[in-house]
Design a protein around this motif. Structure first.
Motif, PDB file in Angstrom:
ATOM      1  N   THR A 122       0.830  -1.206   0.000  1.00  0.00           N
ATOM      2  CA  THR A 122       0.000   0.000   0.000  1.00  0.00           C
ATOM      3  C   THR A 122       0.863   1.253   0.000  1.00  0.00           C
ATOM      4  OG1 THR A 122      -1.732  -1.216   1.151  1.00  0.00           O
ATOM      5  CG2 THR A 122      -1.888   1.184   1.187  1.00  0.00           C
ATOM      6  N   VAL A 123       1.903   1.244   0.806  1.00  0.00           N
ATOM      7  CA  VAL A 123       2.818   2.387   0.857  1.00  0.00           C
ATOM      8  C   VAL A 123       3.450   2.637  -0.513  1.00  0.00           C
ATOM      9  CG1 VAL A 123       5.068   3.127   1.774  1.00  0.00           C
ATOM     10  CG2 VAL A 123       3.316   2.243   3.332  1.00  0.00           C
ATOM     11  N   PHE A 124       3.751   1.563  -1.251  1.00  0.00           N
ATOM     12  CA  PHE A 124       4.460   1.688  -2.523  1.00  0.00           C
ATOM     13  C   PHE A 124       3.558   1.762  -3.754  1.00  0.00           C
ATOM     14  CE2 PHE A 124       7.974   0.372   0.133  1.00  0.00           C
ATOM     15  CZ  PHE A 124       9.025   1.114  -0.381  1.00  0.00           C
ATOM     16  N   VAL A 156       5.052   6.194  -1.655  1.00  0.00           N
ATOM     17  CA  VAL A 156       6.206   6.150  -2.561  1.00  0.00           C
ATOM     18  C   VAL A 156       5.750   6.083  -4.022  1.00  0.00           C
ATOM     19  CG1 VAL A 156       8.331   4.892  -3.134  1.00  0.00           C
ATOM     20  CG2 VAL A 156       7.599   5.091  -0.747  1.00  0.00           C
ATOM     21  N   ARG A 157       4.645   5.458  -4.299  1.00  0.00           N
ATOM     22  CA  ARG A 157       3.975   5.453  -5.598  1.00  0.00           C
ATOM     23  C   ARG A 157       4.814   4.885  -6.741  1.00  0.00           C
ATOM     24  NH1 ARG A 157       0.827  11.217  -4.764  1.00  0.00           N
ATOM     25  NH2 ARG A 157      -0.484  10.406  -3.088  1.00  0.00           N
ATOM     26  N   LYS A 158       5.228   3.650  -6.584  1.00  0.00           N
ATOM     27  CA  LYS A 158       6.018   2.963  -7.613  1.00  0.00           C
ATOM     28  C   LYS A 158       5.284   1.774  -8.223  1.00  0.00           C
ATOM     29  CE  LYS A 158       9.710   5.465  -7.287  1.00  0.00           C
ATOM     30  NZ  LYS A 158      10.052   6.381  -8.344  1.00  0.00           N
ATOM     31  N   ILE A 159       4.321   1.181  -7.509  1.00  0.00           N
ATOM     32  CA  ILE A 159       3.616  -0.012  -7.990  1.00  0.00           C
ATOM     33  C   ILE A 159       2.310   0.413  -8.661  1.00  0.00           C
ATOM     34  CG2 ILE A 159       2.492  -2.174  -7.302  1.00  0.00           C
ATOM     35  CD1 ILE A 159       4.356  -2.204  -4.851  1.00  0.00           C
ATOM     36  N   PRO A 160       2.073   0.010  -9.908  1.00  0.00           N
ATOM     37  CA  PRO A 160       0.798   0.341 -10.555  1.00  0.00           C
ATOM     38  C   PRO A 160      -0.372  -0.333  -9.829  1.00  0.00           C
ATOM     39  CG  PRO A 160       2.388  -0.495 -12.150  1.00  0.00           C
ATOM     40  CD  PRO A 160       2.978  -0.713 -10.790  1.00  0.00           C
TER      41      PRO A 160
END
Length: 129
Positions: free
Chosen positions: A50-52, A60-64
């Motif tokens: 969730t964080v990523f 962090v917003r790296k995982i679609p």
């Protein structure tokens, strides 16, 4: 049918991740080693993912989002079947089964793309860099 907004899914992920981590003590099965560690590991995975994830509540917003939902589905299957796969079903199985089915259901009913407002704001942030 996908009707759960990604923002709501993310908030639920934080709550469910924490619930999974404390479940062995909350539901009194912490003396069953495999059952405890599977549930705690699932909770940690839910929180980290969730964080990523690239959505409204990700940090962090790296995982679609689509990848996030696929991992949720796989985790749900493993969690739901783990009592029988690891032979602790005679001591405890209901938290794992319910948690796994919840993850599967959430993965199948959550929007695959964050809201238009998030996408517009996120695109604007990218152009500012």
């Amino acid at each position: 049918m996908r009707f759960i907004p990604t923002r709501f899914h993310g908030i639920l992920d934080y709550v469910v991740g924490l619930l999974f981590i404390v479940a062995p003590w909350l539901f009194d099965f912490s003396d069953v080693t495999y059952a405890t560690w599977i549930m705690v590991a699932a909770g940690v995975l839910v929180l980290l993912q969730t964080v990523f994830t690239d959505f409204e509540v990700g940090l962090v917003r790296k995982i679609p989002m689509q990848s996030h939902l696929m991992v949720d589905f796989g985790l749900g299957v493993i969690l739901a079947l783990s009592p029988w796969m690891l032979n602790f079903d005679e001591q405890v199985f209901m938290p794992h089964l319910i948690g796994g089915l919840f993850a599967i259901l959430a993965s199948l009913t959550t929007h695959r793309v964050p809201s238009r407002a998030y996408n517009t704001q996120h695109a604007h942030e990218d152009t500012m860099r």
